[in-house]
Design a protein around this motif. Structure first.
Motif, PDB file in Angstrom:
ATOM      1  N   GLY A  73      45.442  31.355  39.474  1.00 11.98           N
ATOM      2  CA  GLY A  73      44.874  30.094  39.028  1.00 11.98           C
ATOM      3  C   GLY A  73      44.232  29.262  40.111  1.00 11.98           C
ATOM      4  N   VAL A  74      44.487  29.577  41.379  1.00 10.35           N
ATOM      5  CA  VAL A  74      43.915  28.776  42.460  1.00 10.35           C
ATOM      6  C   VAL A  74      42.760  29.496  43.160  1.00 10.35           C
ATOM      7  N   LEU A  75      42.374  30.639  42.680  1.00 10.85           N
ATOM      8  CA  LEU A  75      41.276  31.378  43.309  1.00 10.85           C
ATOM      9  C   LEU A  75      39.946  30.656  43.110  1.00 10.85           C
ATOM     10  N   PRO A  76      39.076  30.657  44.120  1.00  9.05           N
ATOM     11  CA  PRO A  76      37.720  30.155  43.897  1.00  9.05           C
ATOM     12  C   PRO A  76      36.993  31.056  42.895  1.00  9.05           C
ATOM     13  N   VAL A  77      35.935  30.527  42.298  1.00  7.50           N
ATOM     14  CA  VAL A  77      35.299  31.197  41.166  1.00  7.50           C
ATOM     15  C   VAL A  77      34.887  32.631  41.485  1.00  7.50           C
ATOM     16  N   GLY A  78      34.232  32.842  42.620  1.00 12.39           N
ATOM     17  CA  GLY A  78      33.752  34.184  42.947  1.00 12.39           C
ATOM     18  C   GLY A  78      34.878  35.189  43.082  1.00 12.39           C
ATOM     19  N   ARG A  79      35.946  34.799  43.745  1.00 13.87           N
ATOM     20  CA  ARG A  79      37.084  35.697  43.905  1.00 13.87           C
ATOM     21  C   ARG A  79      37.801  35.918  42.576  1.00 13.87           C
ATOM     22  N   ALA A  80      37.838  34.879  41.746  1.00 11.96           N
ATOM     23  CA  ALA A  80      38.462  35.029  40.430  1.00 11.96           C
ATOM     24  C   ALA A  80      37.692  36.036  39.586  1.00 11.96           C
ATOM     25  N   ARG A  81      36.361  36.037  39.714  1.00 11.53           N
ATOM     26  CA  ARG A  81      35.547  37.018  38.991  1.00 11.53           C
ATOM     27  C   ARG A  81      35.884  38.443  39.458  1.00 11.53           C
ATOM     28  N   LEU A  82      36.009  38.604  40.761  1.00 13.65           N
ATOM     29  CA  LEU A  82      36.371  39.919  41.295  1.00 13.65           C
ATOM     30  C   LEU A  82      37.768  40.328  40.842  1.00 13.65           C
ATOM     31  N   ALA A  83      38.684  39.355  40.795  1.00 12.28           N
ATOM     32  CA  ALA A  83      40.040  39.664  40.345  1.00 12.28           C
ATOM     33  C   ALA A  83      40.057  40.077  38.878  1.00 12.28           C
ATOM     34  N   GLU A  84      39.203  39.457  38.068  1.00 15.74           N
ATOM     35  CA  GLU A  84      39.127  39.833  36.658  1.00 15.74           C
ATOM     36  C   GLU A  84      38.570  41.248  36.515  1.00 15.74           C
ATOM     37  N   LEU A  85      37.581  41.582  37.339  1.00 18.52           N
ATOM     38  CA  LEU A  85      37.072  42.951  37.340  1.00 18.52           C
ATOM     39  C   LEU A  85      38.169  43.915  37.760  1.00 18.52           C
ATOM     40  N   ALA A  86      38.906  43.560  38.816  1.00 22.77           N
ATOM     41  CA  ALA A  86      39.985  44.435  39.285  1.00 22.77           C
ATOM     42  C   ALA A  86      41.011  44.682  38.195  1.00 22.77           C
ATOM     43  N   ARG A  87      41.328  43.653  37.429  1.00 22.36           N
ATOM     44  CA  ARG A  87      42.289  43.831  36.343  1.00 22.36           C
ATOM     45  C   ARG A  87      41.757  44.801  35.288  1.00 22.36           C
ATOM     46  N   ALA A  88      40.457  44.736  35.028  1.00 23.59           N
ATOM     47  CA  ALA A  88      39.853  45.660  34.065  1.00 23.59           C
ATOM     48  C   ALA A  88      39.898  47.103  34.558  1.00 23.59           C
ATOM     49  N   LEU A  89      39.988  47.257  35.889  1.00 25.91           N
ATOM     50  CA  LEU A  89      40.014  48.605  36.478  1.00 25.91           C
ATOM     51  C   LEU A  89      41.427  49.117  36.719  1.00 25.91           C
ATOM     52  N   ALA A  90      42.431  48.263  36.526  1.00 25.23           N
ATOM     53  CA  ALA A  90      43.808  48.644  36.854  1.00 25.23           C
ATOM     54  C   ALA A  90      44.237  49.880  36.090  1.00 25.23           C
ATOM     55  N   ASP A  91      43.915  49.928  34.822  1.00 29.28           N
ATOM     56  CA  ASP A  91      44.115  51.134  34.032  1.00 29.28           C
ATOM     57  C   ASP A  91      42.731  51.748  33.897  1.00 29.28           C
ATOM     58  N   PRO A  92      42.470  52.909  34.500  1.00 28.92           N
ATOM     59  CA  PRO A  92      41.096  53.409  34.666  1.00 28.92           C
ATOM     60  C   PRO A  92      40.274  53.397  33.374  1.00 28.92           C
ATOM     61  N   PRO A  93      39.134  52.708  33.377  1.00 27.32           N
ATOM     62  CA  PRO A  93      38.288  52.638  32.183  1.00 27.32           C
ATOM     63  C   PRO A  93      37.336  53.820  32.074  1.00 27.32           C
ATOM     64  N   ARG A  94      36.904  54.094  30.853  1.00 27.12           N
ATOM     65  CA  ARG A  94      35.813  55.034  30.602  1.00 27.12           C
ATOM     66  C   ARG A  94      34.526  54.271  30.325  1.00 27.12           C
ATOM     67  N   LEU A  95      34.674  53.092  29.723  1.00 23.77           N
ATOM     68  CA  LEU A  95      33.535  52.228  29.401  1.00 23.77           C
ATOM     69  C   LEU A  95      33.900  50.814  29.815  1.00 23.77           C
ATOM     70  N   LEU A  96      33.026  50.172  30.579  1.00 20.60           N
ATOM     71  CA  LEU A  96      33.280  48.830  31.080  1.00 20.60           C
ATOM     72  C   LEU A  96      32.171  47.910  30.587  1.00 20.60           C
ATOM     73  N   LEU A  97      32.551  46.874  29.837  1.00 16.21           N
ATOM     74  CA  LEU A  97      31.625  45.867  29.341  1.00 16.21           C
ATOM     75  C   LEU A  97      31.800  44.613  30.183  1.00 16.21           C
ATOM     76  N   LEU A  98      30.801  44.288  30.984  1.00 19.84           N
ATOM     77  CA  LEU A  98      30.896  43.165  31.921  1.00 19.84           C
ATOM     78  C   LEU A  98      29.989  42.037  31.455  1.00 19.84           C
TER      79      LEU A  98
END
Length: 260
Positions: A151-176
């Protein structure tokens, strides 16, 4: 207008296919006969002016909204009536315009939670999930922030963290959905590197909605343009960018701009 494919796509077989998608909100036709294909290992851009229907299409592809007309196929199988949970369990991942991180959890715990739909418990399972989280955070250059409250991450890092969470369980299709929003130029470069590696090394299909035109054109081999709920143009990034109809509809008669 549809152009030739230009650059070679990694696979001729469609991983994701939308056929004739139609969605209406009252008297407004949000999507009208929208069709597109995304192949394994491909990075495809989806652009258009505000209100073009991009997020509505993502809602359909991720199962949040059921279309009035048309079908969604994954590996050639009709999944139009499948739930978002079913799609997630079959490798479909999505990020949102508005950040959806668990703000009170650490960055690492956000990634651990993303893996907990798989059955299993105990120390070994937990250790494996945390090892995967650490691996993804390193790949996204977020390792030093693993223990930081999301909750305290700056916006850019929070975006990267959200992407990382989407990759935590390996995706086949990623909608960004606008993943570069609020990022600095350096953070956008890091984001692009992660997406390229994901597609090239893991064969993940990526469909990217983004208002940073230069980011899309540099990253995507193929671009689809929506305008007023219809596909206006589709093809190699260079051809789409030069299309006068795209320039007029997307950015006005003055031509393409690259938001900073």
């Amino acid at each position: 207008m549809t152009y030739g494919t230009g650059r070679d796509t990694p696979s001729s077989a469609a991983l994701l296919e939308a056929r004739g998608i139609g969605v209406r909100f009252g008297g407004v036709r949000a999507l009208d006969e929208v069709s597109l294909v995304v192949r394994a290992g491909e990075i495809c851009g989806l652009i258009g002016p505000n209100g073009a229907g991009k997020t509505t299409l993502f809602d359909v592809l991720s199962g949040i909204r059921r279309p009035e007309r048309g079908r969604v196929l994954l590996d050639g199988v009709d999944i139009t009536r499948r739930s978002p949970v079913w799609r997630a369990r079959h490798g479909v991942r999505r990020t949102f315009q508005r950040q959806q991180l668990f703000g009170q959890l650490t960055v690492e715990d956000n990634l651990v939670v993303a893996q907990e739909w798989r059955r299993g418990a105990g120390r070994a399972v937990t250790a494996a999930r945390r090892a995967r989280a650490a691996e993804v955070l390193r790949a996204c250059d977020l390792g030093p922030l693993a223990g930081t409250c999301a909750g305290v991450l700056p916006v850019g890092r929070a975006r990267l963290a959200e992407l990382a969470r989407a990759l935590a369980d390996p995706p086949r299709l990623l909608l960004l959905d606008e993943p570069a929003s609020g990022m600095s130029a350096e953070e956008r470069e890091r984001l692009a590197a992660v997406i390229r590696r994901l597609a090239a090394e893991e064969g993940c299909a990526v469909l990217l909605v983004e208002h940073h035109v230069s980011f899309v054109m540099d990253l995507c081999a193929r671009v689809v343009v929506l305008d007023l709920g219809r596909v206006l143009a589709e093809g190699p990034a260079e051809a789409v960018r030069a299309d006068p109809a795209v320039r007029a509809a997307y950015l006005g008669a003055g031509g393409m701009r690259s938001p900073s």
